[in-house]
Design a protein around this motif. Structure first.
Motif, PDB file in Angstrom:
ATOM      1  N   ALA A  17       4.636 -14.583  16.346  1.00 39.10           N
ATOM      2  CA  ALA A  17       4.524 -13.620  17.449  1.00 39.10           C
ATOM      3  C   ALA A  17       5.868 -13.018  17.829  1.00 39.10           C
ATOM      4  O   ALA A  17       5.939 -11.857  18.251  1.00 39.10           O
ATOM      5  N   MET A  18       6.962 -13.766  17.704  1.00 38.70           N
ATOM      6  CA  MET A  18       8.265 -13.249  18.158  1.00 38.70           C
ATOM      7  C   MET A  18       9.191 -12.951  16.984  1.00 38.70           C
ATOM      8  O   MET A  18      10.407 -12.880  17.150  1.00 38.70           O
ATOM      9  N   ALA A  19       8.614 -12.757  15.790  1.00 40.25           N
ATOM     10  CA  ALA A  19       9.442 -12.518  14.604  1.00 40.25           C
ATOM     11  C   ALA A  19      10.286 -11.261  14.734  1.00 40.25           C
ATOM     12  O   ALA A  19      11.388 -11.190  14.180  1.00 40.25           O
ATOM     13  N   ASP A  20       9.799 -10.238  15.448  1.00 33.80           N
ATOM     14  CA  ASP A  20      10.529  -8.974  15.559  1.00 33.80           C
ATOM     15  C   ASP A  20      11.198  -8.797  16.919  1.00 33.80           C
ATOM     16  O   ASP A  20      11.573  -7.671  17.287  1.00 33.80           O
ATOM     17  N   VAL A  21      11.352  -9.876  17.667  1.00 30.98           N
ATOM     18  CA  VAL A  21      11.904  -9.790  19.019  1.00 30.98           C
ATOM     19  C   VAL A  21      13.264 -10.494  19.066  1.00 30.98           C
ATOM     20  O   VAL A  21      13.357 -11.675  18.702  1.00 30.98           O
ATOM     21  N   PRO A  22      14.333  -9.811  19.519  1.00 37.58           N
ATOM     22  CA  PRO A  22      15.615 -10.518  19.707  1.00 37.58           C
ATOM     23  C   PRO A  22      15.476 -11.619  20.760  1.00 37.58           C
ATOM     24  O   PRO A  22      14.739 -11.474  21.740  1.00 37.58           O
TER      25      PRO A  22
ATOM     26  N   GLU B  15       6.329  -7.618  28.541  1.00 36.22           N
ATOM     27  CA  GLU B  15       5.359  -7.380  27.463  1.00 36.22           C
ATOM     28  C   GLU B  15       4.723  -8.715  27.093  1.00 36.22           C
ATOM     29  O   GLU B  15       5.433  -9.684  26.797  1.00 36.22           O
ATOM     30  N   VAL B  16       3.407  -8.758  27.089  1.00 37.52           N
ATOM     31  CA  VAL B  16       2.681 -10.007  26.847  1.00 37.52           C
ATOM     32  C   VAL B  16       2.059  -9.963  25.450  1.00 37.52           C
ATOM     33  O   VAL B  16       1.384  -8.994  25.094  1.00 37.52           O
ATOM     34  N   ARG B  17       2.318 -10.995  24.674  1.00 39.51           N
ATOM     35  CA  ARG B  17       1.718 -11.133  23.348  1.00 39.51           C
ATOM     36  C   ARG B  17       0.885 -12.409  23.318  1.00 39.51           C
ATOM     37  O   ARG B  17       1.395 -13.483  23.651  1.00 39.51           O
ATOM     38  N   VAL B  18      -0.366 -12.271  22.899  1.00 40.42           N
ATOM     39  CA  VAL B  18      -1.279 -13.405  22.822  1.00 40.42           C
ATOM     40  C   VAL B  18      -1.554 -13.688  21.349  1.00 40.42           C
ATOM     41  O   VAL B  18      -1.931 -12.786  20.593  1.00 40.42           O
TER      42      VAL B  18
ATOM     43  N   LEU C 263      15.453 -24.419  20.704  1.00 37.28           N
ATOM     44  CA  LEU C 263      14.503 -23.481  21.291  1.00 37.28           C
ATOM     45  C   LEU C 263      14.961 -22.962  22.648  1.00 37.28           C
ATOM     46  O   LEU C 263      14.264 -22.160  23.269  1.00 37.28           O
ATOM     47  N   ALA C 264      16.123 -23.406  23.125  1.00 42.30           N
ATOM     48  CA  ALA C 264      16.540 -23.071  24.487  1.00 42.30           C
ATOM     49  C   ALA C 264      16.729 -21.577  24.686  1.00 42.30           C
ATOM     50  O   ALA C 264      16.486 -21.048  25.775  1.00 42.30           O
ATOM     51  N   ASP C 265      17.162 -20.852  23.640  1.00 42.00           N
ATOM     52  CA  ASP C 265      17.396 -19.419  23.814  1.00 42.00           C
ATOM     53  C   ASP C 265      16.110 -18.609  23.843  1.00 42.00           C
ATOM     54  O   ASP C 265      16.138 -17.402  24.084  1.00 42.00           O
ATOM     55  N   ILE C 266      14.979 -19.246  23.595  1.00 47.90           N
ATOM     56  CA  ILE C 266      13.697 -18.540  23.693  1.00 47.90           C
ATOM     57  C   ILE C 266      13.299 -18.351  25.143  1.00 47.90           C
ATOM     58  O   ILE C 266      12.605 -17.400  25.503  1.00 47.90           O
TER      59      ILE C 266
END
Length: 701
Positions: free
Chosen positions: A140-145, A112-115, A170-173
């Protein structure tokens, strides 16, 4: 307790007895088998087989098949929309790279791509003084585990100002890659304000520190810097490049003093926006020196003293003539003073040191020689301020109008006075003048709510503006400009009635305060003026005028692009309009006659401090997350259009020459489970009984 064998397939152990009981039984059975084995009894191995089958049956193994639906990983593309991206071809490269990247990411069904753009979702009412890409990423990734994050791609010039201090978090991103939009080996020149005060005393210079830098390290010997104060005539100085230089800024008036600085372009320039800078210093008056000359004792004299002495910033010198005019007994003037009054020092030697001179109910008596009155007239023409409040004597032969001051006073006496009640009112033009506009108690559709006066000198204006009128609509308050100075004339000495609260009193304090500030040229009380106020990234343009002015204004932004703005007149002397600034910097606003400046953003904004494209800021992030830093110019060509994108395992390399990787996490949700026992009951019983029978038979032989 499942044991994974294959993805979605596992063996689950569900014992029929508690593990301690099951362990004890199996242990006892094995002990019996062991004793039989020690005695070399026949059928031992058959008993062992029966015990093993029974133990396996009690453990109750089953084959579990999960029905899994894969969950798409999330990749975020962060696009830098900051002002520095408008330099050269960066914006075009950004949009082209974003389009190519999103098209290639669409090929992956599990992604899934978010811009997101840096200018979206930020705080309103502020200018873009810094580039915050990690704020955009977090939105953009506030609701993403985090386990679903495949990584992120930043399309930027590299000047990112919110890089975390601990990039390892930030490594777990996933890998964070950077695509640089600029060119290698860029150079630029800038001018910076190193130190500048916020306030300065009127009449005294303040010291600024400026610096011109050529980046990266291409230092010239010196550079020409143009200075312009308050939109006036420019001047040029040469300053050494790469060194702090001190510059004096004279504070010529109260309010905002704006100094523009512009350095000449270098041989290599990315933008001229950071070749300009502006300093706003608020001018304040240290001590206001006021000379009050009272012609005779009267009830209003205390009003002036109370008003002026109540302000701790006012130094008052009060010269009062105590001898009543009807007492003429030939006593020499020098013998009438309680102390020797320094007339020569006040009206000749130190006259220019006063900010305001007030003549209150003064008439000629030979106390002040004509030469001193001529000095006061010259003082006004050179920029001084004079306020004259007329008493009975102004209408007679001893009037100040019949002295050298008559050449600067705006209203001539007719020789008549009015001694009847009247209500002071504000004229139509007075409602547009900042001295009298909006006075407390003034009303458009009814008589003012303040008290009446009872005495007025009949005067005829020769010049100036009548802002208040009295009995029979006669001029009451006249304001005028003479040379570089200003004069105000109040044709009555009864403003003290307002201060005493007669018939409810009136706004004498506010009126006299505004009058004194207008005489001393406070910018906030200019009646014909163009000014601009900045609130965040909103510029409010205001034009004051005594007559409606339909002209629009021209706004020149920091990149020298012009636009027009139409002002709306509110019929009180104000014409106002608001515009939103697209970028920080200096905005020049002009209506063809007057020019003002608006400085949007900080004096030295990080966004314009260094506009060269670089990967240095993002390098720690790339190292901590396994991402890469790539120049778009290296891949955006005919042979290899755009960066290549691959899905990679978390433990593999995430970047290489000409390609970037996005982590494949393989996350899923379980929608169903199938449980199949591995040992049917009938088969288990047959095996156990068969084993025991065979062991019994073996032993019976």
């Amino acid at each position: 307790m499942p044991v994974d064998l294959l993805s979605g397939l596992s063996v689950a152990l569900s014992p029929l007895l508690p593990w301690p009981v099951l362990g004890a039984l199996v242990g006892f059975a094995l002990l019996v088998v062991l004793v039989a084995a020690v005695r070399r009894a026949r059928g031992t191995w058959l008993r062992l087989l029966a015990v093993a089958v029974l133990a396996l049956a009690l453990i109750n193994p089953s084959l579990v098949q999960e029905k899994r639906d894969p969950i798409k990983d999330v990749a975020v593309v962060v696009i830098d929309d900051s002002p520095s991206q408008a330099i050269g071809d960066r914006r075009a490269r950004t949009e082209r790279a974003a389009q190519q990247l999103t098209e290639r990411l669409k090929r992956f069904d599990d992604l899934e791509v978010r811009v997101v753009r840096s200018a979206e979702g930020g705080e309103t009412g502020g200018t873009i003084n810094e580039t915050h890409l990690f704020d955009a990423l977090n939105r953009a990734m506030a609701d993403v585990p985090r386990r679903r994050m495949a990584g992120a791609v930043f399309i930027t010039d590299g000047q990112v100002h919110d890089v975390p201090q601990v990039p390892g978090k930030l490594a777990d991103i996933g890998p964070i890659h950077t695509l640089l939009t600029g060119d290698r080996d860029e150079g630029d020149r800038r001018i910076a304000i190193v130190q500048a005060p916020n306030y300065g005393l009127v009449g005294k210079p303040v010291e600024l520190t400026i610096r011109v830098d050529d980046m990266p390290g291409r230092q010239s010997a010196d550079a020409a810097v143009t200075l312009r104060q308050d939109g006036g005539t420019p001047g040029t100085i040469r300053v050494p490049v790469g060194r702090d230089v001190r510059v004096d800024l004279p504070i010529t008036h109260g309010g905002q003093n704006v100094l523009e600085l512009e350095v000449e372009p270098a041989k290599q320039e990315l933008t001229l926006a950071n070749n300009r800078a502006a300093v706003v210093v608020n001018g304040v008056r240290d001590r206001l020196r006021v000379l009050l000359v009272s012609g005779e004792p009267h009830a209003g004299e205390r009003t002036w003293r109370n008003l002026l002495k109540a302000d701790p910033a006012v130094d008052l010198v009060h010269f009062t003539i105590l001898r009543p005019p009807e007492k003429q007994d030939g006593t020499p003037i020098r013998e009438l003073s309680l102390i020797a009054f320094p007339i020569r020092e006040l009206f000749e030697v130190k006259l220019d040191e006063f900010d305001l001179i007030i003549f209150d109910r003064y008439r000629r008596r030979g106390v002040l020689p004509q030469m001193y009155l001529e000095n006061i007239a010259d003082y006004v023409r050179k920029g001084g301020a004079l306020l004259e409040t007329s008493g009975q004597g102004y209408a007679g032969p001893l009037s100040l109008y019949r002295t050298p001051l008559g050449s600067i006073l705006p209203a001539a006496p007719s020789g008549q006075t009015v001694d009847s009640p009247f209500l002071p009112t504000v004229t139509d033009v007075g409602r547009r003048h900042p001295v009298t506009a909006g006075l407390p108690g003034d009303r458009l559709d009814a008589a003012p709510s303040w008290g009446r006066w009872f005495h007025q000198v009949d005067v005829t204006p020769n010049s100036g503006t009548v802002v208040m009128q009295g009995a029979g609509n006669r001029p009451l308050l006249v304001l005028d400009r003479v040379g570089k100075g200003r004069v105000a004339q109040l044709a009555s000495d009864q403003i003290w009635l307002w201060s005493r609260g007669f018939e409810g009193g009136g706004p004498q304090a506010e009126l006299l305060r505004r009058l004194a500030h207008w005489l001393m040229k406070e910018p906030e009380l200019e009646e014909n003026d163009l000014r601009a106020h900045v609130d965040g990234n909103r510029i409010t343009v205001e034009r004051r005028s005594l007559t409606p002015d339909p002209r629009s204004v021209t706004i020149t932004d920091p990149s020298d692009q012009t636009s027009t703005l139409q002002l709306t007149d509110d019929r009180t002397g104000h014409a106002v309009a608001t515009v939103t600034a697209a970028a920080p910097g200096i905005y020049r606003i002009s209506d063809g006659e007057r020019t003002t400046l608006a400085v949007v953003g900080a004096v030295n904004t990080p966004e314009l401090a260094d506009v060269r494209s670089t990967g240095d800021r993002m390098k720690p992030v790339a190292e901590a997350t396994g991402g890469g830093i790539h120049w778009i110019t290296d891949t955006d060509n005919g042979a290899n259009p755009g960066i290549d994108v691959r899905r990679t395992q978390p433990d593999r390399s995430q970047t290489g020459a000409g390609w970037i990787g996005l982590r494949a996490n393989g996350d899923y949700t379980v929608t169903g489970v199938t449980d199949v026992p591995l040992l049917p009951v009938g088969a288990v019983l047959a095996l156990v009984l068969g084993g025991l029978l065979m062991a019994w038979r073996r032993e019976g032989r």
